[in-house]
Design an enzyme around this catalytic site. Structure first.
Site, PDB file in Angstrom:
ATOM      1  N   ASP A  13       0.858  -1.180   0.000  1.00 49.58           N
ATOM      2  CA  ASP A  13       0.000   0.000   0.000  1.00 49.58           C
ATOM      3  C   ASP A  13       0.904   1.244   0.000  1.00 49.58           C
ATOM      4  OD1 ASP A  13      -2.354   1.610   0.411  1.00 49.58           O
ATOM      5  OD2 ASP A  13      -1.727   1.776   2.504  1.00 49.58           O
ATOM      6  N   ASP A  15      -0.222   5.192   0.785  1.00 51.31           N
ATOM      7  CA  ASP A  15      -0.503   6.181   1.832  1.00 51.31           C
ATOM      8  C   ASP A  15      -0.755   5.498   3.169  1.00 51.31           C
ATOM      9  OD1 ASP A  15      -0.454   7.612  -0.475  1.00 51.31           O
ATOM     10  OD2 ASP A  15      -2.459   8.471  -0.301  1.00 51.31           O
ATOM     11  N   ASP A 135      -2.048  -0.538   5.762  1.00 47.38           N
ATOM     12  CA  ASP A 135      -2.439   0.051   7.045  1.00 47.38           C
ATOM     13  C   ASP A 135      -3.952   0.006   7.273  1.00 47.38           C
ATOM     14  OD1 ASP A 135      -3.029   1.988   5.054  1.00 47.38           O
ATOM     15  OD2 ASP A 135      -2.955   3.584   6.570  1.00 47.38           O
TER      16      ASP A 135
END
Length: 386
Positions: A13, A15, A135
């Site tokens: 991922d 961001d 996240d």
């Protein structure tokens, strides 16, 4: 020789995982907003230096290309991020960006896999040995959808404490979830130590056709067929006493003699060990075993040093055991050393050649098991490479 080396992938991922996600609008739309999460550059450099993972970025960018999030505003910080990684030796094999909003339910939006069908359909990739790092729980769901393992990462201490408190429940909900962490150095060490250690080797010449599948960490009932029953018996000992998953299928020119079949099987087996061990991160490297078998005693020591060498001591009392020439025992281990790039010391004493050879194979298997064990988080060499 044909070697099928399936590539393992780190689906990352962006961001919140590689760069900080701005809490006010969740958009990195200017150079001023670009900030890397702590330790990510040094950690990823360590991973790419000491493993063969391919890095693939997968990111949802809500409304990219709309008035609220113009593409021009996105690309400047994104390209700066990519340039920074590139300058540190961190290169991405692929970058996949979905610009849709969540309510659109686009097949390309994580955790759906529409952007990643190439990796799922190709035989070039080992998804079961790959990871998704992100996240959000949607990243974990992406891992489940791909058939990968998952790591939840966050630099947000409050989120991290909440995840840790819920970790047991999360792992029940998502069996693919392996690690919850808030430190990229810990994450890198985990990736290097827990990478899948499997190999598939195909070797075909005018004399033999060989297929070997090896798993260093998942013992299974072996499937061995070389055309030489005694060699099959010895390779069963390797699988059982080495705690390996091992499949060996050989079609050789036994009408000529056993030499090519035994030699090429050992060469392919050594190649499989070299492939499965990869950069040898975290292994013990050295192994040894002293094994008695009735009147015989075998000593074996191994070092996965990257330098092939065989020191072999045996005295045989007959020319063949179960259809296998005793002169080929030494040649089998010399061939294995050559492609596995290891140093082997082997000595056996006894009266019964069957016992002597079997004791050697069992001691070899036990020494290998010790040498390939993961015992550390670093490389077992002061040179920095093996």
């Amino acid at each position: 020789m044909s070697v099928k080396n399936k590539k393992k992938i780190l689906f990352l991922d962006r961001d919140g995982t590689l760069i900080v996600e701005p809490p006010e609008d969740f958009q990195v739309d200017s150079l001023e907003k670009l900030q890397f999460v702590p330790k990510v550059i040094t950690a990823l450099h360590k991973v790419v230096t000491h493993s063969d993972y391919l890095l693939v970025m997968v990111t949802n960018q809500d409304g990219l290309g709309t008035d609220a999030f113009p593409e021009q505003a996105f690309w400047a910080p994104h390209q700066k991020m990519m340039q920074t990684f590139e300058q540190e030796g961190i290169r991405f094999f692929g970058v996949h960006i979905d610009p849709t909003f969540e309510h659109e339910n686009a097949p390309t939006r994580k955790p759906r896999t529409g952007m990643l069908t190439h990796y799922m359909e190709s035989e070039d990739y080992d998804l079961t040995g790959s990871f998704v790092v992100g996240d959000r729980l949607s990243d974990v769901q992406l891992a489940a959808n791909l058939g990968c393992r998952a790591i939840l990462y966050t630099a947000d201490e409050e989120k991290y404490r909440r995840w840790k408190a819920e970790e047991e429940a999360l792992k029940k909900q998502f069996p693919c979830l392996c690690l919850v962490c808030n430190d990229w150095h810990q994450l890198a060490d985990y990736l290097l130590i827990h990478k899948s250690r499997r190999a598939q080797v195909w070797r075909q010449t005018n004399e033999t056709k060989i297929s070997i599948t090896l798993d260093l960490d998942t013992p299974a009932e072996p499937s061995i067929q070389t055309g030489i029953p005694f060699l099959d018996h010895m390779l069963h000992q390797l699988a059982r006493h080495g705690a390996l998953g091992l499949e060996v299928q050989v079609a050789g020119d036994l009408e000529v003699d056993e030499h090519h079949t035994i030699e090429d099987t050992a060469l392919a087996l050594g190649q499989a060990f070299a492939q499965a061990l990869g950069k040898k991160w975290g292994i013990r490297r050295y192994g040894h075993f002293l094994l008695p078998m009735d009147e015989s005693i075998a000593q074996v020591a191994v070092d996965f040093s990257g330098r092939p060498y065989l020191n072999f001591h045996a005295v045989w009392h007959r020319e063949r055991v179960g259809g296998m020439p005793t002169e080929m025992v030494k040649h089998f281990f010399a061939s294995f050393c050559h492609t596995a790039a290891c140093n082997l010391y082997m000595k056996v004493e006894g009266e019964n050649d069957h016992h002597q050879i079997e004791a050697l194979f069992k001691a070899w298997a036990r020494a290998l098991r010790m040498a390939i064990e993961i015992t550390d988080t670093g490389l077992p060499s002061t040179k920095g490479t093996l």
